[in-house]
Write an enzyme that holds these catalytic residues in place. Sequence first.
Site, PDB file in Angstrom:
ATOM      1  CG  HIS A  19      41.292 -17.297 -37.534  1.00 56.87           C
ATOM      2  ND1 HIS A  19      40.661 -16.525 -37.396  1.00 56.87           N
ATOM      3  CD2 HIS A  19      42.029 -17.788 -37.825  1.00 56.87           C
ATOM      4  CE1 HIS A  19      41.834 -15.359 -38.354  1.00 56.87           C
ATOM      5  NE2 HIS A  19      42.322 -16.362 -39.330  1.00 56.87           N
ATOM      6  CG  ASP A 127      39.639 -13.846 -34.837  1.00 56.27           C
ATOM      7  OD1 ASP A 127      39.850 -13.386 -35.857  1.00 56.27           O
ATOM      8  OD2 ASP A 127      39.664 -15.368 -35.217  1.00 56.27           O
ATOM      9  CB  ALA A 365      51.218 -32.802 -38.991  1.00 54.55           C
ATOM     10  CD  GLN A 367      53.312 -27.093 -37.106  1.00 53.93           C
ATOM     11  OE1 GLN A 367      52.603 -27.303 -37.998  1.00 53.93           O
ATOM     12  NE2 GLN A 367      53.317 -25.594 -37.110  1.00 53.93           N
ATOM     13  CG  HIS A 382      52.018 -21.475 -44.486  1.00 54.27           C
ATOM     14  ND1 HIS A 382      52.418 -22.004 -43.465  1.00 54.27           N
ATOM     15  CD2 HIS A 382      50.600 -21.287 -44.455  1.00 54.27           C
ATOM     16  CE1 HIS A 382      51.546 -22.456 -42.744  1.00 54.27           C
ATOM     17  NE2 HIS A 382      50.663 -21.255 -42.788  1.00 54.27           N
ATOM     18  CD1 TRP A 385      51.530 -14.875 -34.579  1.00 59.12           C
ATOM     19  CD2 TRP A 385      52.962 -14.351 -35.943  1.00 59.12           C
ATOM     20  NE1 TRP A 385      52.313 -13.918 -33.759  1.00 59.12           N
ATOM     21  CE2 TRP A 385      53.062 -13.922 -34.652  1.00 59.12           C
ATOM     22  CE3 TRP A 385      54.185 -13.894 -37.050  1.00 59.12           C
ATOM     23  CZ2 TRP A 385      54.543 -13.538 -33.596  1.00 59.12           C
ATOM     24  CZ3 TRP A 385      55.684 -13.146 -35.682  1.00 59.12           C
ATOM     25  CH2 TRP A 385      55.566 -13.492 -34.228  1.00 59.12           C
ATOM     26  CG  ASN A 386      48.973 -19.933 -35.141  1.00 62.07           C
ATOM     27  OD1 ASN A 386      48.281 -19.594 -34.167  1.00 62.07           O
ATOM     28  ND2 ASN A 386      47.842 -19.944 -35.934  1.00 62.07           N
ATOM     29  CB  SER A 387      53.758 -22.141 -38.710  1.00 63.32           C
ATOM     30  OG  SER A 387      52.894 -23.482 -38.932  1.00 63.32           O
ATOM     31  CD  GLU A 390      52.663 -23.747 -33.691  1.00 63.17           C
ATOM     32  OE1 GLU A 390      53.215 -24.604 -34.517  1.00 63.17           O
ATOM     33  OE2 GLU A 390      51.211 -23.543 -33.767  1.00 63.17           O
ATOM     34  CD  GLN A 407      50.398 -17.210 -45.460  1.00 67.05           C
ATOM     35  OE1 GLN A 407      50.866 -17.146 -46.434  1.00 67.05           O
ATOM     36  NE2 GLN A 407      49.481 -17.685 -44.767  1.00 67.05           N
TER      37      GLN A 407
END
Length: 494
Positions: A19, A127, A365, A367, A382, A385-387, A390, A407
């Site tokens: 977040h 948020d 890491a 990322q 997993h 949403w951010n990953s 990206e 997810q």
Amino acid sequence: MVGLQKPHVVVLAFPALGHSIPLLDLSRLVASQGLTVSYVTTPANVSRFQGFVVQAVNNGIDLRLVVLPTPPVEGLPEGRESIDLLPKASHGLIFALASKLQKPFNAWMECQFEQQGASAPVCIVYDTFMGWGRESAQKFKICCMEFNVSGAFGVSMLISTSRSVVTMEKEEKQGKECVVLSLDLPWPHRFERDEIAQDFFNIEDPTLDIVLKILQSISTGSSGLIFNTFEELEPAYVQHLRNLTGKPVWAIGPMLPPNYFNGAVCVRGKKADVAVDELVQWLDSQSESSVVYVSFGSQIFFTEQQIKALARGLEASLQPFIWAIKVTPSIETATSCNADLAREYLPEGFLERTKDRGVIIWGWAPQLLILSHPSVGALMSHCGWNSTLESITLGVPTVGWPMFGDQFFNLRLLAELGMGIQFCEHIPGIPEEEKVKEVLRLVLCDVKGNEMRARGQKLKKMARKAVEEGGSSKADVQAFASEMHKLLKMRQEG
Ligand code: UDP
């Protein structure tokens, strides 16, 4: 000075890295439109965000950190004010902390109004998990906007899920049990048992009730919604949320660092637990699109059995890998007390056998840096949403092991975009060695993987265009900023 003041926006993020990272990005993006932005946090998180804020300020951006005193929460050890610093069983303490922050926040707001006059905040961007932000906005008679950390498709599905009881139904045609989500959606979506989060079935779980209430009240009381997505990525769902809520929906993503698309070195959230130069050298030595980057976000910690199973699959795939492994923090100490133990979780001889083609990062890491390197051909994730965003915007396909919440829906979107395949599911899931090997070889060695990356390159171009001058996301940030100017003008005119 009247008329020269800048609109002042306050940003409230739930204390979890998934977040705070996007909400800090949002703060910088909005402030870069010539606004003042105050990002609210607590003392234990200051050291994590200070560098980011200083960098923005050095670039002429008016971004400020507001540090509220931490209210006491029984059972929450000092300095542990973020989800990633606690074992899963203690996450409820962070929800308790988040709700107790309203009091010191209101006290800070009161000072702002007493001392700052027209420079006091005109809007609170809160948020979804900090829903009391709308009550504070009401108290101070200012506007509020809601930011949700999921994408438009994910949120649409979550809203539908929260409004209808999720039950399995037999589908006559195929004889399979499945869930069909249709309430409040543009068209029905069908999920098999393993394609939807188990938490939605567990009606006995008290945290499900909290989450459902949060989801049911999305957009209530706010003047608009903001998403880290771009219109062209999920147009039907951005539009759907506009129709459903009857409010402006601003799609302002990907809200990533300014040099993101140029492959600039970028570490976010925490300091990387790896020598970045050495990592880049290693990546440079690998062939194009051959490496899988394995990372499950900021708050998923695996058991010994899961680590062993994943390691066997990675080894069997014969592909190079970078694996960010996070160990469960204990309630007593936030440091990686179990790093040595976790090393023992790996199969015997694994480190030795894979030393020429594998890098393990024990902890955090870099990322974005990894995902933007041309040697990286897949993300194992997993599907937070951010990953997800990206990887989409860097053109890297995902092999997914969704665990909970949105997810599963994010993976569905990836699959529909031709950018994702599922290989395991749910928090207690144990990946099969053969399955891991099969999906990795498909994405990294097969023509299908090349097709996925080709689609990824198109999405990358679309994302880049969206944030450039004249693009849809840029237009939405500008529209948001001009709304803030209107609010300030109204205040100045009394
Ligand atoms: N991240 C990172 N290094 C890590 C793990 C995660 O930089 O070792 C970043 C990642 O780039 C993303 C965020 O942390 O921006 C994780 O958000 P996501 O929604 O993917 O997952 P969550 O942590 O919320 O489950």
